[in-house]
Design a protein around this motif. Structure first.
Motif, PDB file in Angstrom:
ATOM      1  N   UNK A  50      46.915 -12.369  97.848  1.00 15.00           N
ATOM      2  CA  UNK A  50      46.520 -12.793  99.185  1.00 15.00           C
ATOM      3  C   UNK A  50      47.404 -12.130 100.224  1.00 15.00           C
ATOM      4  N   UNK A  51      46.770 -11.633 101.282  1.00 17.44           N
ATOM      5  CA  UNK A  51      47.538 -11.100 102.406  1.00 17.44           C
ATOM      6  C   UNK A  51      48.343 -12.222 103.046  1.00 17.44           C
ATOM      7  N   UNK A  52      47.758 -13.411 103.086  1.00 13.95           N
ATOM      8  CA  UNK A  52      48.446 -14.567 103.666  1.00 13.95           C
ATOM      9  C   UNK A  52      48.178 -15.803 102.816  1.00 13.95           C
ATOM     10  N   UNK A  53      49.238 -16.561 102.601  1.00 12.46           N
ATOM     11  CA  UNK A  53      49.104 -17.876 101.969  1.00 12.46           C
ATOM     12  C   UNK A  53      50.288 -18.737 102.372  1.00 12.46           C
ATOM     13  N   UNK A  54      50.002 -20.009 102.526  1.00  8.67           N
ATOM     14  CA  UNK A  54      51.034 -20.998 102.829  1.00  8.67           C
ATOM     15  C   UNK A  54      50.947 -22.079 101.765  1.00  8.67           C
ATOM     16  N   UNK A  55      52.065 -22.348 101.129  1.00 12.09           N
ATOM     17  CA  UNK A  55      52.170 -23.355 100.066  1.00 12.09           C
ATOM     18  C   UNK A  55      52.810 -24.627 100.601  1.00 12.09           C
ATOM     19  N   UNK A  56      52.388 -25.749 100.054  1.00  8.62           N
ATOM     20  CA  UNK A  56      53.147 -26.987 100.157  1.00  8.62           C
ATOM     21  C   UNK A  56      53.351 -27.470  98.726  1.00  8.62           C
TER      22      UNK A  56
ATOM     23  N   UNK B  80      55.841 -19.463 102.411  1.00  3.29           N
ATOM     24  CA  UNK B  80      54.872 -18.426 102.746  1.00  3.29           C
ATOM     25  C   UNK B  80      54.946 -17.365 101.662  1.00  3.29           C
ATOM     26  N   UNK B  81      53.807 -16.718 101.419  1.00  2.00           N
ATOM     27  CA  UNK B  81      53.797 -15.695 100.368  1.00  2.00           C
ATOM     28  C   UNK B  81      52.684 -14.694 100.632  1.00  2.00           C
ATOM     29  N   UNK B  82      53.062 -13.440 100.633  1.00  2.00           N
ATOM     30  CA  UNK B  82      52.128 -12.321 100.693  1.00  2.00           C
ATOM     31  C   UNK B  82      52.328 -11.548  99.405  1.00  2.00           C
ATOM     32  N   UNK B  83      51.249 -11.367  98.623  1.00  2.00           N
ATOM     33  CA  UNK B  83      51.431 -10.738  97.310  1.00  2.00           C
ATOM     34  C   UNK B  83      50.239  -9.885  96.926  1.00  2.00           C
ATOM     35  N   UNK B  84      50.546  -8.794  96.219  1.00  2.00           N
ATOM     36  CA  UNK B  84      49.508  -7.859  95.773  1.00  2.00           C
ATOM     37  C   UNK B  84      49.813  -7.324  94.381  1.00  2.00           C
ATOM     38  N   UNK B  85      50.568  -8.079  93.589  1.00  2.00           N
ATOM     39  CA  UNK B  85      50.982  -7.577  92.274  1.00  2.00           C
ATOM     40  C   UNK B  85      49.833  -7.470  91.286  1.00  2.00           C
ATOM     41  N   UNK B  86      48.778  -8.255  91.440  1.00  2.00           N
ATOM     42  CA  UNK B  86      47.650  -8.188  90.509  1.00  2.00           C
ATOM     43  C   UNK B  86      46.675  -7.066  90.849  1.00  2.00           C
ATOM     44  N   UNK B  87      46.493  -6.806  92.147  1.00  2.00           N
ATOM     45  CA  UNK B  87      45.503  -5.808  92.564  1.00  2.00           C
ATOM     46  C   UNK B  87      46.112  -4.460  92.910  1.00  2.00           C
ATOM     47  N   UNK B  88      47.436  -4.397  93.130  1.00  2.00           N
ATOM     48  CA  UNK B  88      48.089  -3.143  93.487  1.00  2.00           C
ATOM     49  C   UNK B  88      47.885  -2.730  94.932  1.00  2.00           C
ATOM     50  N   UNK B  89      47.370  -3.618  95.767  1.00  2.00           N
ATOM     51  CA  UNK B  89      47.080  -3.283  97.163  1.00  2.00           C
ATOM     52  C   UNK B  89      48.357  -3.224  97.998  1.00  2.00           C
ATOM     53  N   UNK B  90      48.218  -2.689  99.200  1.00  2.00           N
ATOM     54  CA  UNK B  90      49.284  -2.688 100.200  1.00  2.00           C
ATOM     55  C   UNK B  90      48.777  -3.453 101.415  1.00  2.00           C
TER      56      UNK B  90
ATOM     57  N   UNK C  31      57.924  -8.497  97.642  1.00  2.00           N
ATOM     58  CA  UNK C  31      57.442  -8.374  99.010  1.00  2.00           C
ATOM     59  C   UNK C  31      58.637  -8.418  99.953  1.00  2.00           C
ATOM     60  N   UNK C  32      58.584  -7.611 101.013  1.00  2.00           N
ATOM     61  CA  UNK C  32      59.682  -7.555 101.981  1.00  2.00           C
ATOM     62  C   UNK C  32      59.347  -8.441 103.181  1.00  2.00           C
ATOM     63  N   UNK C  33      60.258  -9.344 103.522  1.00  2.00           N
ATOM     64  CA  UNK C  33      60.090 -10.244 104.666  1.00  2.00           C
ATOM     65  C   UNK C  33      61.146  -9.909 105.707  1.00  2.00           C
ATOM     66  N   UNK C  34      60.714  -9.743 106.969  1.00  2.00           N
ATOM     67  CA  UNK C  34      61.608  -9.354 108.051  1.00  2.00           C
ATOM     68  C   UNK C  34      61.263 -10.157 109.299  1.00  2.00           C
ATOM     69  N   UNK C  35      62.280 -10.563 110.046  1.00  2.00           N
ATOM     70  CA  UNK C  35      62.038 -11.197 111.339  1.00  2.00           C
ATOM     71  C   UNK C  35      61.763 -10.118 112.370  1.00  2.00           C
ATOM     72  N   UNK C  36      60.632 -10.265 113.085  1.00  2.00           N
ATOM     73  CA  UNK C  36      60.241  -9.324 114.139  1.00  2.00           C
ATOM     74  C   UNK C  36      59.723 -10.135 115.325  1.00  2.00           C
ATOM     75  N   UNK C  37      59.402  -9.467 116.417  1.00  2.00           N
ATOM     76  CA  UNK C  37      58.819 -10.153 117.575  1.00  2.00           C
ATOM     77  C   UNK C  37      57.337  -9.806 117.688  1.00  2.00           C
ATOM     78  N   UNK C  38      56.517 -10.829 117.990  1.00  2.23           N
ATOM     79  CA  UNK C  38      55.089 -10.588 118.171  1.00  2.23           C
ATOM     80  C   UNK C  38      54.831 -10.071 119.588  1.00  2.23           C
TER      81      UNK C  38
END
Length: 198
Positions: free
Chosen positions: A72-78, A175-185, A10-17
């Motif tokens: 998951x499109x969005x997940x936060x781990x502790x 933080x983790x955004x991942x789609x390796x199991x479903x192949x989604x974008x 997954x590609x992570x980039x700093x951007x402005x909201x």
């Protein structure tokens, strides 16, 4: 954090909201990786986890109960520090083997806050790959797609409820955004992730 068996990251980039605040943009295309901030702090000193995220919705074919749907499109781990005194001799051997593979001990346990496609908010289940991680559904379905959503959780209370014991010190937040199991974008955004005092 990358995984040896997953070629695409997954590609992570700093951007402005929209308000001009710097946030993290995560783009996953049949990929998985995470951003980890390592630390070592007693959970009781920083028990409140706060964050915000935004996505176009959950991974449509995701399913918190199955390995094939563990995306998951969005997940936060502790994560919580390796604690050999809490493990059986067999578990300590397993952790030692994992240390050889990864160069460090894996966490003792983890809480994983996710946006799932169908499981109701408040669902808590073991991770499909390990019973040392609990999946906690904080958002469900697509009703809040495209909106910034704000959360705050008591990680000490969540850990007690999930594992029936007091938490070891916190070893990281990710933080983790991942789609390796479903192949989604998917594209998601994270902001203002913080561990706060009581």
């Amino acid at each position: 954090l990358t995984f040896p068996s997953i070629a695409r990251h997954t590609r992570y980039t700093l951007v402005r909201d929209e308000a001009g605040t710097v946030v993290v943009e995560a783009v996953a295309q049949d990929s998985a990786s995470g951003l980890v901030h390592k630390l070592d702090v007693p959970a009781a000193e920083r028990p409140r986890l706060a964050w915000r995220w935004k996505a176009d919705g959950p991974v449509a074919t995701g399913d918190v109960t199955r390995r094939e749907g563990d995306d998951y499109a969005t997940r936060v781990y502790v994560t919580f520090r390796y604690s050999p005194e809490r493990l059986s001799p067999w578990q300590r051997l397993r952790y030692a083997a994992l240390r050889v593979v990864y160069g460090e001990y894996p966490p003792h346990a983890g809480l994983n806050y996710v946006w799932d496609a169908r499981a109701p908010r408040g669902t808590v289940v073991p991770n499909a790959y390990t019973d040392r991680v609990r999946m906690i559904v904080v958002e469900s379905g697509a009703a809040n797609a495209g909106r910034w959503l704000h959360y705050e959780r008591d990680i000490v209370a969540d850990y007690r409820a999930a594992f029936g014991e007091e938490p070891p010190p916190v070893s990281g937040v990710a933080i983790m955004t991942d789609t390796d199991n479903t192949g989604a974008t998917v594209i998601a955004y994270y902001g203002d992730v913080a561990l706060l005092p009581p």
